[in-house]
Motif scaffolding. Sequence first.
Motif, short mmCIF file in Angstrom:
data_model
loop_
_atom_site.label_atom_id
_atom_site.label_comp_id
_atom_site.label_asym_id
_atom_site.label_seq_id
_atom_site.Cartn_x
_atom_site.Cartn_y
_atom_site.Cartn_z
N UNK A 78 2.92 -1.98 9.15
CA UNK A 78 4.36 -2.12 9.35
C UNK A 78 5.18 -1.09 8.57
N UNK A 79 4.92 -0.84 7.28
CA UNK A 79 5.76 0.14 6.57
C UNK A 79 5.65 1.55 7.14
N UNK A 80 4.49 1.88 7.69
CA UNK A 80 4.31 3.21 8.27
C UNK A 80 5.00 3.30 9.63
N UNK A 81 5.01 2.20 10.38
CA UNK A 81 5.78 2.16 11.62
C UNK A 81 7.27 2.34 11.32
N UNK A 82 7.74 1.66 10.27
CA UNK A 82 9.15 1.79 9.89
C UNK A 82 9.46 3.22 9.45
N UNK A 83 8.56 3.83 8.68
CA UNK A 83 8.76 5.20 8.23
C UNK A 83 8.87 6.15 9.42
N UNK A 84 7.97 6.01 10.38
CA UNK A 84 7.99 6.88 11.55
C UNK A 84 9.23 6.62 12.40
N UNK A 85 9.67 5.36 12.46
CA UNK A 85 10.87 5.05 13.22
C UNK A 85 12.08 5.78 12.62
N UNK A 86 12.19 5.77 11.29
CA UNK A 86 13.28 6.50 10.63
C UNK A 86 13.21 7.99 10.98
N UNK A 87 12.01 8.56 10.90
CA UNK A 87 11.86 9.99 11.17
C UNK A 87 12.16 10.32 12.62
N UNK A 88 11.70 9.47 13.56
CA UNK A 88 11.95 9.71 14.97
C UNK A 88 13.44 9.66 15.29
#
Length: 272
Positions: free
Chosen positions: A146-156
């Motif tokens: 989950x934290x990595x999905x959130x990180x990628x969502x911010x970057x995207x």
Amino acid sequence: MATNIEACARRLKRLRKVANHVDANLDKSLSLDDLADIAHLSRFHFERVFADYSGETPVARVRRLRLEVARRRIEAGQAGSMLDLAFDSGYGSAEAFSRAFSACHGLPPSRVRPKERQPTPIRIERIGSVPIQFVPFKGQLGSSIAPFDELRAHALIAGIPRERRKGWCVQFSGDLGKTAGEVELQAALLSERLGQKVPGLHEGYLPAGDYAVLRVEGSFAAPDEAELACRVEHDTGRRLLAGAPRLRCFNNACYLPADFERQFDLYLPLSA
């Protein structure tokens, strides 16, 4: 903004669910309609979203992974006949399989030789206080990332190009390879590569110091603790620094690697 981040992270989770389904069923029929249903998207929308995120269409992923499995079977000395490999890879003849294999790997299957996989050497690397932007996480990670999905969502959503989204993990406690137990970590991207402040991410630094670095492949889990300590001392003459954060630098060629494609560099802090 928060709602957009949450929606994007949920979509990434669904795409990963599709990828996991593909990986577990490479020997079965995999239709675009079925994969789109898993992602809760229309077939047209699913194919575009999946390709935008992973860098390949769902059909291309299935073909590539089947051919990669075939190559690994040959290298492990477990190939059987060429016709068996062809059928297992979804081809109706050895000739069609050989053509696809050559296009994918740059050589025909008949020229691939069995080989023994050797453990990667350990190197020592010194890291300064490298600026990062990160998502903090503390709790049960379970089988999710989950934290990595959130990180990628911010970057995207911030429009960060793929080549600048190199992922790191600063692990303070817990075991990322276990589905139970609490972990504390930072899912991070390097500020210098990002080239801008990404809204919603925290700012900090990679912990500076000397690290023993080894490549881990085929798993998200780190090797056994006692085994690591012995190997590091044997290879480097240094001891691990107890209680200090460990780092991971992810080297996957795509955002949705199959389990056997997973790889990361594990950074183990060393005592002085």
